[in-house]
Enzyme design. Structure first.
Site, PDB file in Angstrom:
ATOM      1  N   ARG A 159       0.725  -1.134   0.029  1.00 58.91           N
ATOM      2  CA  ARG A 159      -0.010  -0.073   0.002  1.00 58.91           C
ATOM      3  C   ARG A 159       0.897   1.274  -0.105  1.00 58.91           C
ATOM      4  NH1 ARG A 159      -5.043  -2.013   3.836  1.00 58.91           N
ATOM      5  NH2 ARG A 159      -5.170  -3.783   2.689  1.00 58.91           N
ATOM      6  N   SER A 163      -8.115  -1.507   0.192  1.00 58.21           N
ATOM      7  CA  SER A 163      -9.455  -1.665   1.318  1.00 58.21           C
ATOM      8  C   SER A 163      -9.824  -0.448   1.910  1.00 58.21           C
ATOM      9  CB  SER A 163      -8.576  -2.690   2.379  1.00 58.21           C
ATOM     10  OG  SER A 163      -9.515  -3.167   3.181  1.00 58.21           O
ATOM     11  N   HIS A 164     -10.058  -0.253   2.892  1.00 59.09           N
ATOM     12  CA  HIS A 164     -10.387   0.902   3.613  1.00 59.09           C
ATOM     13  C   HIS A 164      -9.845   1.996   3.898  1.00 59.09           C
ATOM     14  CE1 HIS A 164      -7.921  -1.290   6.342  1.00 59.09           C
ATOM     15  NE2 HIS A 164      -7.900   0.199   7.018  1.00 59.09           N
ATOM     16  N   ASP A 178     -16.440  -2.552   3.643  1.00 62.94           N
ATOM     17  CA  ASP A 178     -15.476  -1.620   3.335  1.00 62.94           C
ATOM     18  C   ASP A 178     -15.223  -1.423   1.611  1.00 62.94           C
ATOM     19  OD1 ASP A 178     -14.149  -3.785   2.898  1.00 62.94           O
ATOM     20  OD2 ASP A 178     -12.216  -3.343   3.673  1.00 62.94           O
ATOM     21  N   ASP A 218     -13.121  -2.790  -0.524  1.00 61.94           N
ATOM     22  CA  ASP A 218     -13.260  -3.872  -1.409  1.00 61.94           C
ATOM     23  C   ASP A 218     -13.865  -5.169  -1.008  1.00 61.94           C
ATOM     24  OD1 ASP A 218     -11.581  -4.281   0.912  1.00 61.94           O
ATOM     25  OD2 ASP A 218     -10.230  -5.704   0.025  1.00 61.94           O
ATOM     26  N   ASP A 275     -14.482  -6.823   1.875  1.00 64.84           N
ATOM     27  CA  ASP A 275     -14.264  -7.970   2.787  1.00 64.84           C
ATOM     28  C   ASP A 275     -14.648  -7.591   4.204  1.00 64.84           C
ATOM     29  OD1 ASP A 275     -12.132  -6.021   3.024  1.00 64.84           O
ATOM     30  OD2 ASP A 275     -10.507  -7.702   2.682  1.00 64.84           O
ATOM     31  N   ARG A 276     -14.640  -6.394   4.653  1.00 67.95           N
ATOM     32  CA  ARG A 276     -14.926  -6.125   5.903  1.00 67.95           C
ATOM     33  C   ARG A 276     -16.616  -5.920   6.022  1.00 67.95           C
ATOM     34  NH1 ARG A 276     -10.436  -2.807   8.833  1.00 67.95           N
ATOM     35  NH2 ARG A 276      -8.352  -3.594   8.112  1.00 67.95           N
ATOM     36  N   THR A 312      -2.366 -11.750  13.155  1.00 69.23           N
ATOM     37  CA  THR A 312      -3.334 -10.817  12.230  1.00 69.23           C
ATOM     38  C   THR A 312      -2.960 -11.113  10.894  1.00 69.23           C
ATOM     39  OG1 THR A 312      -3.277  -9.140  13.906  1.00 69.23           O
ATOM     40  CG2 THR A 312      -3.696  -8.471  11.960  1.00 69.23           C
ATOM     41  N   GLU A 369     -11.925 -11.610  12.429  1.00 67.67           N
ATOM     42  CA  GLU A 369     -10.772 -10.863  13.189  1.00 67.67           C
ATOM     43  C   GLU A 369     -11.698  -9.730  13.862  1.00 67.67           C
ATOM     44  OE1 GLU A 369      -6.793 -10.587  11.110  1.00 67.67           O
ATOM     45  OE2 GLU A 369      -8.258 -10.087   9.531  1.00 67.67           O
ATOM     46  N   SER A 425     -11.022  -6.660  13.396  1.00 62.42           N
ATOM     47  CA  SER A 425     -10.876  -5.588  12.340  1.00 62.42           C
ATOM     48  C   SER A 425     -11.969  -5.888  11.472  1.00 62.42           C
ATOM     49  CB  SER A 425      -9.720  -5.422  11.795  1.00 62.42           C
ATOM     50  OG  SER A 425      -9.399  -6.901  11.203  1.00 62.42           O
ATOM     51  N   LYS A 479     -11.876 -12.894   3.679  1.00 59.22           N
ATOM     52  CA  LYS A 479     -13.087 -12.266   4.633  1.00 59.22           C
ATOM     53  C   LYS A 479     -14.040 -11.850   3.670  1.00 59.22           C
ATOM     54  CE  LYS A 479     -10.669  -8.223   6.076  1.00 59.22           C
ATOM     55  NZ  LYS A 479      -9.185  -8.302   6.041  1.00 59.22           N
TER      56      LYS A 479
HETATM   57  C1  VG1 Z   1      -5.508  -4.578   9.421  1.00 59.92           C
HETATM   58  C2  VG1 Z   1      -6.459  -5.419  10.233  1.00 59.92           C
HETATM   59  C3  VG1 Z   1      -6.052  -6.881  10.081  1.00 59.92           C
HETATM   60  C4  VG1 Z   1      -6.736  -6.993   8.343  1.00 59.92           C
HETATM   61  C5  VG1 Z   1      -5.907  -6.150   7.604  1.00 59.92           C
HETATM   62  C6  VG1 Z   1      -6.467  -6.053   6.068  1.00 59.92           C
HETATM   63  O1  VG1 Z   1      -4.042  -4.851   9.516  1.00 59.92           O
HETATM   64  O2  VG1 Z   1      -5.876  -5.142  11.743  1.00 59.92           O
HETATM   65  O3  VG1 Z   1      -6.802  -7.743  10.782  1.00 59.92           O
HETATM   66  O4  VG1 Z   1      -6.474  -8.444   8.105  1.00 59.92           O
HETATM   67  O5  VG1 Z   1      -6.008  -4.808   7.962  1.00 59.92           O
HETATM   68  O6  VG1 Z   1      -7.796  -5.842   6.013  1.00 59.92           O
HETATM   69  P1  VG1 Z   1      -2.966  -3.933  10.465  1.00 59.92           P
HETATM   70  O7  VG1 Z   1      -1.553  -4.787  10.181  1.00 59.92           O
HETATM   71  O8  VG1 Z   1      -3.089  -2.649   9.789  1.00 59.92           O
HETATM   72  O9  VG1 Z   1      -3.478  -4.131  11.754  1.00 59.92           O
HETATM   73  V1  VG1 Z   1      -8.376  -5.380   4.475  1.00 59.92           V
HETATM   74  O10 VG1 Z   1      -9.810  -5.234   4.793  1.00 59.92           O
HETATM   75  O11 VG1 Z   1      -7.079  -4.239   4.300  1.00 59.92           O
HETATM   76  O12 VG1 Z   1      -7.745  -6.690   3.621  1.00 59.92           O
HETATM   77 CO    CO Z   2     -10.941  -4.649   3.044  1.00 64.52          CO
END
Ligand code: VG1
Ligand code: CO
Length: 564
Positions: free
Chosen positions: A27, A121-122, A292, A294, A296-297, A361, A380, A382, A393
């Site tokens: 990212r 993602s988000h 979110d 993409d 998945d959340r 995680t 998770e 998150s 997810k």
């Molecule tokens: C975060 C979350 C983690 C999740 C990841 C990807 O990671 O804590 O639980 O799997 O994002 O989510 P981190 O390393 O920032 O804590 V997603 O929706 O970006 O695929």
């Molecule tokens: Co996501």
């Protein structure tokens, strides 16, 4: 029209030192991709080069994205590079769009060797926002550490990349397009697919759509509100919930994917999805969910915006798992949660005598367990929840899982949640995020904390706040041994367990595009007092967590940027 075969070029390049994928993909700010020469090309070539040539030749690869700014440009480059790198067939989402769970579904359906998903993602999008590149492997799940390390190593020494610059793709027309390449016997094929339909099909085979239809549009139907936050999942919500299950059009909001997600953070939590929470607070809907960028959340809400914490959500689904036909047919092999996720799921696992796994995680750790037939449902903290129907997810799946529970039990979200707490006790849970912290300060804090908790005298230490006393029972840096392949993953978060079952966990995020994000996870278990305010219950633990890390002192902050 010129029918001569397309030229394949080898272009010299120089490596970048910072292309190590994080928790889930690479990212960076969009302007990093725009201003650094071949930054995108280098990473994509590193992905292709990480795949053995024999596996790559003539293989199928899936490409899609969450629709954010720069996605189309990136997809054009990826298609030109896939062709030049020996890939035989690409499956691409219509208009380049594909949610992360749909991509996982499509990889499995077409027996692809993997997929590239353009999403951060988000994280916010637009010219000043982020771009991300996730790479998933043949099982449909995020690449594991062995693969991402290989990609990173290649990116550090890359000298050239291969590309077919003359290849022009039409992303707007469904169906097959073929391209002849020089020195290749077989044409390169691109299939533009309706990923929404593939995904909808999968959902039809998991849930009882007739029962859901009755719940959502039958005589005594409930009212729902789903917020796609202008992410990629909007068309999925429309197709499945509105067109197929009969929800009125106004129950699905922000369903048109936008390049900048409407200027908002497509992050389904109480802060960023505040519009949904507000609209539900005084409104009719019995059930709400947000997703979110993409897809998945998920965030699950009950009437008047009652918040279901993600850790509770997966535990409730586990306790009601046979409301979902998929699990009635397949049985339940195991549950899993990431280490910082609350232990609510553990209690259900214990009561139902089902194996419980605790992983680091990131979704990639669940895939191995699922492939080995040892895991059926996981989550998770998150806002990630899913089953083993795919290896990601799955936001919409989680909403449909909850609706299946409502359809079977004919109770409100609130009653279901209260029943759960009365049955199992309650794991109060919150997460503090300190965003955009100086990286050195964050690393130093983690190092100092690790030294402190490693000291023998730390165990048994007592901390008193107001009238509460917490005694340390165990403290370590979480390390995971994969039960399937015995691989070891170290340094996954500092955890302090207290004798009453409370926990404090510190972790540095692996998804931010600049600066460090410190996450503090707080949890306390109460057997009887299950109807208290979360933040009140956890405030003494927060005081201890901030005090022993000296976080505020070290960073000059006075509080977290986000509390979830
Ligand atoms: C975060 C979350 C983690 C999740 C990841 C990807 O990671 O804590 O639980 O799997 O994002 O989510 P981190 O390393 O920032 O804590 V997603 O929706 O970006 O695929
Ligand atoms: Co996501």
């Amino acid at each position: 029209m010129d029918n001569s075969p397309l030229r394949v070029l080898t272009v010299p390049t120089f490596p970048y030192a910072d292309q190590r994928p994080g928790t889930n993909g690479l990212r960076r700010k969009v302007h990093v991709f725009q201003s650094r020469r071949n930054y995108l090309h280098n990473f994509i070539q590193s992905i292709f080069s990480s795949i053995d040539l024999r596996d790559r030749q003539g293989s199928t690869v899936v490409v899609g994205g969450d629709g954010r700014f720069f996605n189309q440009t990136a997809i054009e480059v990826i298609v030109q590079m896939a062709a030049a790198n020996g890939v035989g067939r690409l499956i691409v989402g219509h208009h380049g769009l594909m949610s992360t769970p749909a991509c996982s579904c499509v990889i499995r359906k077409f027996k692809a060797i993997g997929g590239i998903i353009l999403t951060a993602s988000h994280n916010p999008a637009g010219p000043d926002g982020d771009l991300g590149i996730k790479f998933n492997t043949a099982n449909g799940g995020p690449a594991n550490d062995t693969v991402t390390n290989k990609i990173y190593q290649i990116s550090r020494t890359i000298e050239e990349f291969a590309i077919c610059p003359g290849l022009r793709l039409d992303l707007t027309t469904l169906g097959k397009q073929t391209f002849d390449l020089e020195n290749k016997f077989k044409p390169f094929i691109v299939e533009i697919v309706d990923a929404v339909e593939s995904y909808a099909n999968l959902m039809r085979n998991i849930f009882d759509f007739a029962a859901l239809k009755e719940l959502l549009s039958g005589e005594n139907h409930i009212t729902i509100r789903l917020d796609a936050m202008h992410g990629v999942v909007g068309p999925y919500v429309k197709r499945i919930l509105c067109e197929e299950l009969g929800c009125p059009a106004n129950s699905a909001v922000n369903c048109v994917p936008m390049e900048d997600f409407g200027g908002q953070c497509p992050d389904p939590n109480l802060i960023h999805a505040a519009d949904l929470v507000d609209s539900m607070r005084d409104g009719e809907p019995d059930f709400g969910a947000a997703f979110d960028g993409d897809g998945d959340r998920n965030m699950i809400l009950g009437k008047h915006g009652l918040f279901v914490s993600p850790s509770d959500s997966v535990a409730v689904i586990a306790d009601n798992i046979f409301c979902i036909p998929y699990f009635q047919h397949r049985g339940v092999r195991g549950f899993a949660r990431s280490m910082p996720t609350s232990a609510a799921l553990d209690r259900v696992a214990k009561a139902t005598k089902i194996e419980l796994y605790e992983t680091p995680t990131g979704w990639k750790f669940f895939g191995n367990l699922m492939d080995a037939g040892r895991l059926s449902l996981c989550g998770e903290e998150s806002f990630g929840t899913s089953g083993d129907h795919i290896r990601e997810k799955d936001g919409l799946w989680a909403a449909l899982a909850w609706l299946s529970i409502l359809a079977t039990r004919r109770q409100s979200v609130e009653d279901i949640l209260k029943y759960h707490w009365l049955k199992y006790g309650r794991n109060y849970y919150t997460r503090y995020d300190y965003e955009n912290i100086d990286i050195d300060a964050a690393c130093e804090m983690m190092e100092d904390l690790e030294i402190m908790i490693a000291d023998k005298s730390f165990v048994k230490r007592r901390f008193a706040v107001e009238d509460k006393i917490y005694q340390v029972e165990k403290a370590d840096n979480f390390e995971y041994t994969d039960p399937v392949d015995s691989s070891i993953t170290r340094n996954q978060g500092l955890r302090i367990n207290f004798s009453d079952g409370s926990r404090i966990i510190y972790r540095l995020s692996g998804t931010s595009s600049g600066g460090a994000t410190v996450r503090i996870y707080l949890e306390s278990y109460e057997k009887e007092h299950v109807f208290q305010e979360t933040q009140v219950v956890l405030s003494p633990l927060a005081t201890i967590a901030i005090k022993i890390s000296q976080l505020h002192h070290r960073t000059g902050r006075t509080g977290p940027s986000v509390i979830t």
